[in-house]
Design a protein around this motif. Sequence first.
Motif, PDB file in Angstrom:
ATOM      1  N   LEU A 193       0.735  -1.382   0.024  1.00  0.00           N
ATOM      2  CA  LEU A 193      -0.146  -0.011   0.148  1.00  0.00           C
ATOM      3  C   LEU A 193       0.766   1.312   0.030  1.00  0.00           C
ATOM      4  CD1 LEU A 193      -2.890  -1.187   2.406  1.00  0.00           C
ATOM      5  CD2 LEU A 193      -2.980  -0.732  -0.156  1.00  0.00           C
ATOM      6  N   LYS A 194       1.897   1.258   0.679  1.00  0.00           N
ATOM      7  CA  LYS A 194       2.827   2.385   0.678  1.00  0.00           C
ATOM      8  C   LYS A 194       3.335   2.647  -0.818  1.00  0.00           C
ATOM      9  CE  LYS A 194       5.897   3.539   3.518  1.00  0.00           C
ATOM     10  NZ  LYS A 194       6.797   3.581   4.649  1.00  0.00           N
ATOM     11  N   LEU A 195       3.607   1.353  -1.448  1.00  0.00           N
ATOM     12  CA  LEU A 195       4.387   1.507  -2.948  1.00  0.00           C
ATOM     13  C   LEU A 195       3.381   1.889  -3.931  1.00  0.00           C
ATOM     14  CD1 LEU A 195       6.538   0.860  -4.724  1.00  0.00           C
ATOM     15  CD2 LEU A 195       5.281  -1.408  -4.939  1.00  0.00           C
ATOM     16  N   ALA A 196       1.945   1.385  -3.668  1.00  0.00           N
ATOM     17  CA  ALA A 196       0.826   1.551  -4.710  1.00  0.00           C
ATOM     18  C   ALA A 196       0.255   3.135  -4.721  1.00  0.00           C
ATOM     19  CB  ALA A 196      -0.159   0.580  -4.505  1.00  0.00           C
ATOM     20  N   HIS A 197      -0.188   3.385  -6.036  1.00  0.00           N
ATOM     21  CA  HIS A 197      -0.874   4.667  -6.026  1.00  0.00           C
ATOM     22  C   HIS A 197      -2.112   4.284  -5.608  1.00  0.00           C
ATOM     23  CE1 HIS A 197       1.923   5.322  -9.577  1.00  0.00           C
ATOM     24  NE2 HIS A 197       2.282   6.181  -8.800  1.00  0.00           N
ATOM     25  N   ARG A 198      -2.892   3.138  -6.012  1.00  0.00           N
ATOM     26  CA  ARG A 198      -4.121   2.842  -5.401  1.00  0.00           C
ATOM     27  C   ARG A 198      -4.276   1.532  -5.098  1.00  0.00           C
ATOM     28  NH1 ARG A 198      -8.257   2.514  -8.419  1.00  0.00           N
ATOM     29  NH2 ARG A 198      -7.323   2.401 -10.427  1.00  0.00           N
ATOM     30  N   GLY A 199      -5.313   1.040  -4.288  1.00  0.00           N
ATOM     31  CA  GLY A 199      -5.252  -0.353  -3.982  1.00  0.00           C
ATOM     32  C   GLY A 199      -6.697  -0.974  -3.754  1.00  0.00           C
ATOM     33  N   TYR A 200      -6.854  -2.169  -3.963  1.00  0.00           N
ATOM     34  CA  TYR A 200      -8.237  -2.854  -3.612  1.00  0.00           C
ATOM     35  C   TYR A 200      -7.855  -3.994  -2.718  1.00  0.00           C
ATOM     36  CZ  TYR A 200      -9.577  -0.997  -8.176  1.00  0.00           C
ATOM     37  OH  TYR A 200      -9.886  -0.137  -9.322  1.00  0.00           O
ATOM     38  N   VAL A 201      -9.042  -4.087  -1.760  1.00  0.00           N
ATOM     39  CA  VAL A 201      -9.067  -5.307  -0.822  1.00  0.00           C
ATOM     40  C   VAL A 201     -10.076  -6.233  -1.300  1.00  0.00           C
ATOM     41  CG1 VAL A 201      -9.337  -5.655   1.524  1.00  0.00           C
ATOM     42  CG2 VAL A 201      -8.487  -3.499   1.004  1.00  0.00           C
ATOM     43  N   MET A 202      -9.638  -7.558  -1.368  1.00  0.00           N
ATOM     44  CA  MET A 202     -10.550  -8.666  -1.804  1.00  0.00           C
ATOM     45  C   MET A 202     -10.768  -9.440  -0.710  1.00  0.00           C
ATOM     46  SD  MET A 202     -10.023 -11.449  -4.617  1.00  0.00           S
ATOM     47  CE  MET A 202     -10.669 -10.491  -6.077  1.00  0.00           C
ATOM     48  N   VAL A 203     -12.073  -9.769  -0.328  1.00  0.00           N
ATOM     49  CA  VAL A 203     -12.302 -10.745   0.678  1.00  0.00           C
ATOM     50  C   VAL A 203     -13.561 -11.717  -0.114  1.00  0.00           C
ATOM     51  CG1 VAL A 203     -13.626 -11.062   2.770  1.00  0.00           C
ATOM     52  CG2 VAL A 203     -12.142  -8.921   2.604  1.00  0.00           C
ATOM     53  N   ASN A 204     -13.075 -13.075   0.028  1.00  0.00           N
ATOM     54  CA  ASN A 204     -14.018 -14.113  -0.335  1.00  0.00           C
ATOM     55  C   ASN A 204     -14.337 -13.757  -1.966  1.00  0.00           C
ATOM     56  OD1 ASN A 204     -15.107 -16.347   0.145  1.00  0.00           O
ATOM     57  ND2 ASN A 204     -15.979 -15.491   2.180  1.00  0.00           N
ATOM     58  N   GLY A 205     -13.500 -13.530  -2.817  1.00  0.00           N
ATOM     59  CA  GLY A 205     -14.053 -13.122  -4.004  1.00  0.00           C
ATOM     60  C   GLY A 205     -14.965 -11.973  -4.477  1.00  0.00           C
ATOM     61  N   ASN A 206     -14.841 -11.005  -3.461  1.00  0.00           N
ATOM     62  CA  ASN A 206     -15.298  -9.785  -3.484  1.00  0.00           C
ATOM     63  C   ASN A 206     -14.342  -8.741  -3.439  1.00  0.00           C
ATOM     64  OD1 ASN A 206     -18.361 -10.230  -4.390  1.00  0.00           O
ATOM     65  ND2 ASN A 206     -18.357 -11.168  -2.330  1.00  0.00           N
ATOM     66  N   ILE A 207     -14.492  -7.619  -4.023  1.00  0.00           N
ATOM     67  CA  ILE A 207     -13.876  -6.362  -3.692  1.00  0.00           C
ATOM     68  C   ILE A 207     -14.434  -5.720  -2.629  1.00  0.00           C
ATOM     69  CG2 ILE A 207     -12.717  -4.155  -4.676  1.00  0.00           C
ATOM     70  CD1 ILE A 207     -11.341  -6.449  -5.652  1.00  0.00           C
ATOM     71  N   THR A 208     -13.838  -5.518  -1.304  1.00  0.00           N
ATOM     72  CA  THR A 208     -14.782  -4.908  -0.390  1.00  0.00           C
ATOM     73  C   THR A 208     -14.491  -3.349  -0.176  1.00  0.00           C
ATOM     74  OG1 THR A 208     -13.311  -5.606   1.199  1.00  0.00           O
ATOM     75  CG2 THR A 208     -15.076  -6.880   0.962  1.00  0.00           C
ATOM     76  N   MET A 209     -13.291  -2.949  -0.696  1.00  0.00           N
ATOM     77  CA  MET A 209     -12.685  -1.753  -0.319  1.00  0.00           C
ATOM     78  C   MET A 209     -11.844  -1.343  -1.647  1.00  0.00           C
ATOM     79  SD  MET A 209     -11.616  -0.977   3.618  1.00  0.00           S
ATOM     80  CE  MET A 209     -11.475  -2.950   4.134  1.00  0.00           C
ATOM     81  N   SER A 210     -11.784  -0.204  -1.662  1.00  0.00           N
ATOM     82  CA  SER A 210     -10.664   0.427  -2.538  1.00  0.00           C
ATOM     83  C   SER A 210     -10.383   2.043  -2.346  1.00  0.00           C
ATOM     84  CB  SER A 210     -11.181   0.511  -4.173  1.00  0.00           C
ATOM     85  OG  SER A 210     -12.291   0.992  -4.331  1.00  0.00           O
ATOM     86  N   GLY A 211      -9.441   2.371  -2.716  1.00  0.00           N
ATOM     87  CA  GLY A 211      -8.966   3.821  -2.634  1.00  0.00           C
ATOM     88  C   GLY A 211      -7.534   3.866  -2.808  1.00  0.00           C
ATOM     89  N   THR A 212      -6.843   5.131  -2.657  1.00  0.00           N
ATOM     90  CA  THR A 212      -5.450   5.557  -2.812  1.00  0.00           C
ATOM     91  C   THR A 212      -4.639   4.472  -1.582  1.00  0.00           C
ATOM     92  OG1 THR A 212      -5.384   7.323  -1.154  1.00  0.00           O
ATOM     93  CG2 THR A 212      -5.826   7.833  -3.449  1.00  0.00           C
ATOM     94  N   GLY A 213      -3.513   4.363  -1.831  1.00  0.00           N
ATOM     95  CA  GLY A 213      -2.780   3.504  -0.941  1.00  0.00           C
ATOM     96  C   GLY A 213      -2.808   4.181   0.529  1.00  0.00           C
ATOM     97  N   ALA A 214      -2.451   5.322   0.609  1.00  0.00           N
ATOM     98  CA  ALA A 214      -2.486   6.029   1.814  1.00  0.00           C
ATOM     99  C   ALA A 214      -3.778   6.212   2.475  1.00  0.00           C
ATOM    100  CB  ALA A 214      -2.148   7.651   1.471  1.00  0.00           C
ATOM    101  N   GLU A 215      -4.719   6.158   1.613  1.00  0.00           N
ATOM    102  CA  GLU A 215      -6.271   5.873   2.321  1.00  0.00           C
ATOM    103  C   GLU A 215      -6.399   4.811   3.119  1.00  0.00           C
ATOM    104  OE1 GLU A 215      -8.671   8.823  -0.897  1.00  0.00           O
ATOM    105  OE2 GLU A 215      -9.320   6.546  -0.598  1.00  0.00           O
ATOM    106  N   LEU A 216      -6.065   3.851   2.250  1.00  0.00           N
ATOM    107  CA  LEU A 216      -6.387   2.297   2.736  1.00  0.00           C
ATOM    108  C   LEU A 216      -5.529   2.141   4.039  1.00  0.00           C
ATOM    109  CD1 LEU A 216      -6.441   0.222  -0.675  1.00  0.00           C
ATOM    110  CD2 LEU A 216      -8.638   0.880   0.948  1.00  0.00           C
TER     111      LEU A 216
END
Lengths: 483, 243
Positions: free
Chosen positions: B204-227
Amino acid sequence: MAAGTPTAPTASNRPQGAQRALEERGDMPPAADHRTSMAGSLRDAATAAFLVFVLGFFFLGVRSDIAPGGLTLTFRWGLLAIAVAIVFGARLLLNIFVFRTARPLTQRMGGAISAQGRAFPNLGKWLGRALFAFAVILPFFFTYFFPGRERQYIDLAILIMTYIMLGWGLNIVVGLAGLLDLGYVAFYAVGAYSFALLAQHFEFIGFWTALPLAGLLAAFWGIILGFPVLRLRGDYLAIVTLAFGEIIRVVLLNWYEFTGGPDGISGIPKPTFFGLEFVRGEGGFADFFGIPFHNIHRFIYLYYIIFILAIITNLVTLRLRKMPVGRAWEALREDEIACRSLGINTTNTKLTAFALGAMFGGFAGSFFATRQGFISPESFTFLESAIILAIVVLGGLGSQIGVVISSIVMIGGIELLRNLGFLSQIFGPNFEPTQYRMLIFGIAMVLIMVWKPRGLVSTREPTAVLKEKKRIGADMVAQGEGH
Amino acid sequence: MNERQPLLSVRKVETYYGKIVALRGVDVDVYPGEIVTLIGANGAGKSTLMMTICGSPQARAGQILYDGEDITATPTHEIMRKGIAQSPEGRRIFPRMTVMENLQMGASLVAAEHFDGDLKRIFELFPRLKERSSQRGGTLSGGEQQMLAIARALMSRPKLLLLDEPSLGLAPLIVKQIFEVIKELNRTDGLTVFLVEQNAFHALKLAHRGYVMVNGNITMSGTGAELLKREEVRAAYLEGGRH
Ligand SMILES: Nc1ncnc2c1ncn2[C@@H]1O[C@H](COP(=O)(O)OP(=O)(O)OP(=O)(O)O)[C@@H](O)[C@H]1O
Ligand SMILES: [Mg+2]
């Protein structure tokens, strides 16, 4: 750290280092215990000899024959004594040098040979060159040094060369692409029958016109086989290819109207030398060149045909190994998923390996047909596939020089057996050593696999090295080592 | 950045292994020049998404667009020729082939004239590989193998690089080196990177943006710093200290 220093081997693959470590175990200090004593060795050998005496008494010592008026018994004490003596001697020697010593001879041998390999890294290259040079002059060597027996020797050389070519062809499929093919003889058969049938039905077709056609037809059948087995690997692939080989043979056997069934096809034309036939008299090869006619000319010619075919097989393989398709074969053997993720079309890669291997099998097949002048399904049994595969595996998968060595050892070895007259003196006049070739094959294979588990030549030559001008460091110049 | 067309767009993708569902309608966008990371627990479906992008297995529903082109049903080897390269989970280098040969395999679809230049660049990024160029892949250390897997992927001159857990099983120092290289490639060559990671903090520190996946679903997304600041993310992926 210098490049090439082996690091710790991973569990998933055993690099050379593992074998080396095994070989070097011989350097351990001898564990002096009762197991290594001479008396123990003698006692053990005597036990083995006694067992042979008991077991062999009825099998070897007494022989019953059906004679008029009932069975007659003959006693063969000499034979029994020889068997017992052989077992005693062999067991004793094995005890002293292998079983009951801290430094078994086999390990020392293996160590010595691999040490040589390390000391002369170009040994393989030089061996290859020497063998090549010998192969070029071989017919003249035999006619000059063994007059009277040259025909026999050149015939044997032709046979060995055929197996070298088949081995090299199969090496593409099994050694490089890693597709275990147990039915390679099918393509050999397709090549042979293509030529025989073409020659039978069309007057104008001779060996040289049929050769490319036979190769193409075999390649075509290679693709036919390739399609259904694309998704298979390892043992499943082996079973299907084995079945394929048998199917081809059974079809040849039963399609009487077309293939002549078990009677085979005879009268297959001999190869001509730019239209010159190897016959006595007017218009023949000898007549044209103004030399006295001799039967051996045809054999020498046959030898050079198969030699050149084999060399072509080798050169094509060596060349392809350095090209993308050859590298893709090897990569496919290592990891199919990784190949696909690099954009390699694994379907085409496999099919080209099958087709190319089959094509060379087909060439060899039509050579076989022209050499024999007669073919029948009997020449294309599973045993043939097994022998070719054994040559490839024993030579060390993927190694070209390994195929040469193991062909010479296996095919030459069998032929040698035929000439060992003293064996029939021991085992009786009806003893036919060649009947035991499967047994000897088996023993040879077990021995080689125990001694060199990855085949005779197990090192793989990299196809690429980092091209970079060697810069001469100041320190080396000072010591006069730069070059 | 977001007004441009995404380089990779995953839309409502569902993937099954037989009857087992692994992805349940995943949406992910990756824009040109971005580093996007996907984090999630073991078995969440991260590797499945990466493999689905590459077409093996293929998505059963939804759409995958690359550069505006629908690649949902394209065979793997053709997808990989469009400028996507992948360093798969578990590295999958060719163990009996040398480092050089592995790199050549990566470059097998690229015109030969680029090879020497690309190789030089790779050896600048990973000097270790140059030292070991004639060593067999299988005898490299884990870190070196990971470098080789990335280097091999780079040899195909990709526009989009897919990396599946490059930090797996590596010492923190090596992880840092590898992440440095990714950053460097992104900054100087403008390489777009889609990074699957367990190492959420670094990713997350490296990335511009990130996604969080739980159980085959994307549950959260945002910039690395936000997440990184989100309580749920900290609790699930950062506490217990992987950093
Ligand atoms: N080939 C397969 N056949 C059946 N099920 C599979 C297969 N591959 C993965 N799965 C299942 O799909 C789900 C997602 O797996 P996936 O490998 O995508 O997880 P992941 O997020 O990459 O996990 P990790 O972080 O451990 O690598 C898991 O429940 C897994 O068991
Ligand atoms: Mg995974």
